[in-house]
Design a protein around this motif. Sequence first.
Motif, PDB file in Angstrom:
ATOM      1  N   ALA A 298      67.912  66.861  18.626  1.00  0.00           N
ATOM      2  CA  ALA A 298      67.560  66.006  17.488  1.00  0.00           C
ATOM      3  C   ALA A 298      68.496  64.799  17.563  1.00  0.00           C
ATOM      4  CB  ALA A 298      67.715  66.756  16.183  1.00  0.00           C
ATOM      5  N   ARG A 299      68.130  63.796  18.341  1.00  0.00           N
ATOM      6  CA  ARG A 299      68.988  62.631  18.578  1.00  0.00           C
ATOM      7  C   ARG A 299      68.221  61.363  18.229  1.00  0.00           C
ATOM      8  NH1 ARG A 299      72.783  64.371  22.805  1.00  0.00           N
ATOM      9  NH2 ARG A 299      73.662  62.291  22.781  1.00  0.00           N
ATOM     10  N   ASP A 300      68.970  60.337  17.852  1.00  0.00           N
ATOM     11  CA  ASP A 300      68.371  59.041  17.580  1.00  0.00           C
ATOM     12  C   ASP A 300      68.127  58.297  18.887  1.00  0.00           C
ATOM     13  OD1 ASP A 300      68.265  59.248  14.799  1.00  0.00           O
ATOM     14  OD2 ASP A 300      70.330  58.546  14.569  1.00  0.00           O
ATOM     15  N   VAL A 301      66.995  57.604  18.947  1.00  0.00           N
ATOM     16  CA  VAL A 301      66.591  56.825  20.113  1.00  0.00           C
ATOM     17  C   VAL A 301      66.403  55.385  19.664  1.00  0.00           C
ATOM     18  CG1 VAL A 301      64.752  56.471  21.823  1.00  0.00           C
ATOM     19  CG2 VAL A 301      65.423  58.800  21.165  1.00  0.00           C
ATOM     20  N   VAL A 302      66.902  54.449  20.468  1.00  0.00           N
ATOM     21  CA  VAL A 302      66.691  53.026  20.199  1.00  0.00           C
ATOM     22  C   VAL A 302      66.279  52.345  21.498  1.00  0.00           C
ATOM     23  CG1 VAL A 302      68.319  52.918  18.263  1.00  0.00           C
ATOM     24  CG2 VAL A 302      69.127  52.436  20.576  1.00  0.00           C
ATOM     25  N   VAL A 303      65.509  51.282  21.357  1.00  0.00           N
ATOM     26  CA  VAL A 303      65.157  50.497  22.540  1.00  0.00           C
ATOM     27  C   VAL A 303      66.347  49.587  22.854  1.00  0.00           C
ATOM     28  CG1 VAL A 303      63.933  48.712  21.209  1.00  0.00           C
ATOM     29  CG2 VAL A 303      63.441  49.014  23.640  1.00  0.00           C
ATOM     30  N   ALA A 304      66.790  49.597  24.111  1.00  0.00           N
ATOM     31  CA  ALA A 304      67.921  48.768  24.530  1.00  0.00           C
ATOM     32  C   ALA A 304      67.433  47.474  25.169  1.00  0.00           C
ATOM     33  CB  ALA A 304      68.811  49.543  25.502  1.00  0.00           C
ATOM     34  N   GLU A 305      66.389  47.557  25.959  1.00  0.00           N
ATOM     35  CA  GLU A 305      65.791  46.385  26.600  1.00  0.00           C
ATOM     36  C   GLU A 305      64.299  46.619  26.712  1.00  0.00           C
ATOM     37  OE1 GLU A 305      67.382  44.786  30.274  1.00  0.00           O
ATOM     38  OE2 GLU A 305      69.222  45.920  29.931  1.00  0.00           O
ATOM     39  N   ALA A 306      63.517  45.550  26.608  1.00  0.00           N
ATOM     40  CA  ALA A 306      62.073  45.668  26.774  1.00  0.00           C
ATOM     41  C   ALA A 306      61.515  44.341  27.272  1.00  0.00           C
ATOM     42  CB  ALA A 306      61.409  46.049  25.452  1.00  0.00           C
TER      43      ALA A 306
ATOM     44  N   CYS B 113      45.775  45.480  31.992  1.00  0.00           N
ATOM     45  CA  CYS B 113      45.921  44.234  31.229  1.00  0.00           C
ATOM     46  C   CYS B 113      47.372  43.891  30.908  1.00  0.00           C
ATOM     47  CB  CYS B 113      45.141  44.330  29.917  1.00  0.00           C
ATOM     48  SG  CYS B 113      43.370  44.531  30.149  1.00  0.00           S
ATOM     49  N   LEU B 114      48.226  44.891  30.865  1.00  0.00           N
ATOM     50  CA  LEU B 114      49.615  44.679  30.456  1.00  0.00           C
ATOM     51  C   LEU B 114      50.473  45.744  31.114  1.00  0.00           C
ATOM     52  CD1 LEU B 114      51.919  43.685  28.480  1.00  0.00           C
ATOM     53  CD2 LEU B 114      50.961  45.235  26.803  1.00  0.00           C
ATOM     54  N   GLU B 115      51.613  45.318  31.637  1.00  0.00           N
ATOM     55  CA  GLU B 115      52.604  46.270  32.132  1.00  0.00           C
ATOM     56  C   GLU B 115      53.917  45.936  31.447  1.00  0.00           C
ATOM     57  OE1 GLU B 115      53.077  48.661  36.038  1.00  0.00           O
ATOM     58  OE2 GLU B 115      53.685  46.591  36.425  1.00  0.00           O
ATOM     59  N   ALA B 116      54.541  46.957  30.895  1.00  0.00           N
ATOM     60  CA  ALA B 116      55.802  46.770  30.175  1.00  0.00           C
ATOM     61  C   ALA B 116      56.844  47.724  30.739  1.00  0.00           C
ATOM     62  CB  ALA B 116      55.601  47.041  28.680  1.00  0.00           C
ATOM     63  N   HIS B 117      58.088  47.318  30.602  1.00  0.00           N
ATOM     64  CA  HIS B 117      59.216  48.146  31.028  1.00  0.00           C
ATOM     65  C   HIS B 117      60.215  48.171  29.881  1.00  0.00           C
ATOM     66  CE1 HIS B 117      57.792  48.125  35.160  1.00  0.00           C
ATOM     67  NE2 HIS B 117      57.461  46.868  34.946  1.00  0.00           N
ATOM     68  N   GLY B 118      60.790  49.326  29.646  1.00  0.00           N
ATOM     69  CA  GLY B 118      61.780  49.437  28.584  1.00  0.00           C
ATOM     70  C   GLY B 118      62.867  50.420  28.952  1.00  0.00           C
ATOM     71  N   ASP B 119      64.060  50.114  28.518  1.00  0.00           N
ATOM     72  CA  ASP B 119      65.183  51.039  28.622  1.00  0.00           C
ATOM     73  C   ASP B 119      65.449  51.561  27.218  1.00  0.00           C
ATOM     74  OD1 ASP B 119      65.502  50.607  31.299  1.00  0.00           O
ATOM     75  OD2 ASP B 119      67.343  49.460  31.125  1.00  0.00           O
ATOM     76  N   TYR B 120      65.464  52.890  27.095  1.00  0.00           N
ATOM     77  CA  TYR B 120      65.645  53.531  25.806  1.00  0.00           C
ATOM     78  C   TYR B 120      66.970  54.276  25.806  1.00  0.00           C
ATOM     79  CZ  TYR B 120      60.964  52.060  25.005  1.00  0.00           C
ATOM     80  OH  TYR B 120      59.859  51.260  24.846  1.00  0.00           O
ATOM     81  N   ALA B 121      67.789  54.007  24.806  1.00  0.00           N
ATOM     82  CA  ALA B 121      69.106  54.622  24.689  1.00  0.00           C
ATOM     83  C   ALA B 121      69.030  55.794  23.716  1.00  0.00           C
ATOM     84  CB  ALA B 121      70.135  53.610  24.199  1.00  0.00           C
ATOM     85  N   VAL B 122      69.630  56.896  24.118  1.00  0.00           N
ATOM     86  CA  VAL B 122      69.758  58.072  23.263  1.00  0.00           C
ATOM     87  C   VAL B 122      71.190  58.071  22.747  1.00  0.00           C
ATOM     88  CG1 VAL B 122      69.630  60.579  23.151  1.00  0.00           C
ATOM     89  CG2 VAL B 122      68.068  59.314  24.654  1.00  0.00           C
ATOM     90  N   LEU B 123      71.329  58.000  21.444  1.00  0.00           N
ATOM     91  CA  LEU B 123      72.639  57.897  20.817  1.00  0.00           C
ATOM     92  C   LEU B 123      73.310  59.270  20.742  1.00  0.00           C
ATOM     93  CD1 LEU B 123      71.732  55.366  17.990  1.00  0.00           C
ATOM     94  CD2 LEU B 123      72.525  54.905  20.320  1.00  0.00           C
ATOM     95  N   PRO B 124      74.645  59.280  20.653  1.00  0.00           N
ATOM     96  CA  PRO B 124      75.348  60.570  20.528  1.00  0.00           C
ATOM     97  C   PRO B 124      74.898  61.309  19.265  1.00  0.00           C
ATOM     98  CG  PRO B 124      76.895  58.791  20.948  1.00  0.00           C
ATOM     99  CD  PRO B 124      75.560  58.155  20.676  1.00  0.00           C
ATOM    100  N   ALA B 125      75.000  62.631  19.305  1.00  0.00           N
ATOM    101  CA  ALA B 125      74.628  63.451  18.163  1.00  0.00           C
ATOM    102  C   ALA B 125      75.508  63.072  16.978  1.00  0.00           C
ATOM    103  CB  ALA B 125      74.795  64.931  18.497  1.00  0.00           C
ATOM    104  N   ARG B 126      74.889  63.119  15.806  1.00  0.00           N
ATOM    105  CA  ARG B 126      75.641  62.781  14.578  1.00  0.00           C
ATOM    106  C   ARG B 126      76.477  63.935  14.135  1.00  0.00           C
ATOM    107  NH1 ARG B 126      71.099  60.699  10.519  1.00  0.00           N
ATOM    108  NH2 ARG B 126      69.625  60.112  12.072  1.00  0.00           N
TER     109      ARG B 126
END
Length: 167
Positions: free
Chosen positions: A94-102, A154-167
């Motif tokens: 159960a961790r928070d995820v944020v987009v780091a780059e897209a 029609c579209l190609e996307a790339h993203g880096d997703y960061a998983v934050l440390p457990a709270r």
Amino acid sequence: MRDIGVPYSRLPLPTPGERDDPQAFLAWLGEAIPMVKYLGIREMRWEGEALVWELALSPSLNDKGTGFGGALAAQTTLLGWCWTTLWLRERSHARDVVVAEAGQRFLAPVTDDYRLTCAPERGQGQAALAERLASGGRGRIALTQQLWCGGTLCLEAHGDYAVLPAR
């Protein structure tokens, strides 16, 4: 109506080693992130290690009657967040995820209902992420999203997703 600054309650984790029911997760997501209800997502499913959405074009139309780039970019970013979150949940994290780059490349206009897919970019991405999480730190994974309108990419996307440390 959600209050600003107040996190939405997490969905209970599935049984270890099992995946969330995609439709139940999508229902929760529509409450946790209100704009999800307006994206036209008709179905969410796994195809191997790819997470797939089937979407209606009508909620994302632009002034030209084709797909609005900003809506499509938001959808690719959110699909990557869902892939990462669901991957974590299957492993009882159960961790928070944020987009780091897209970033996105628009290749052709979206003229009809469409399919979005999301899968890891590198073969070692999942193993490296699991290793980082096992050490208690944060992790990161690179994902590719593709938008298909019929047989046309029609579209190609790339993203880096960061998983934050457990709270």
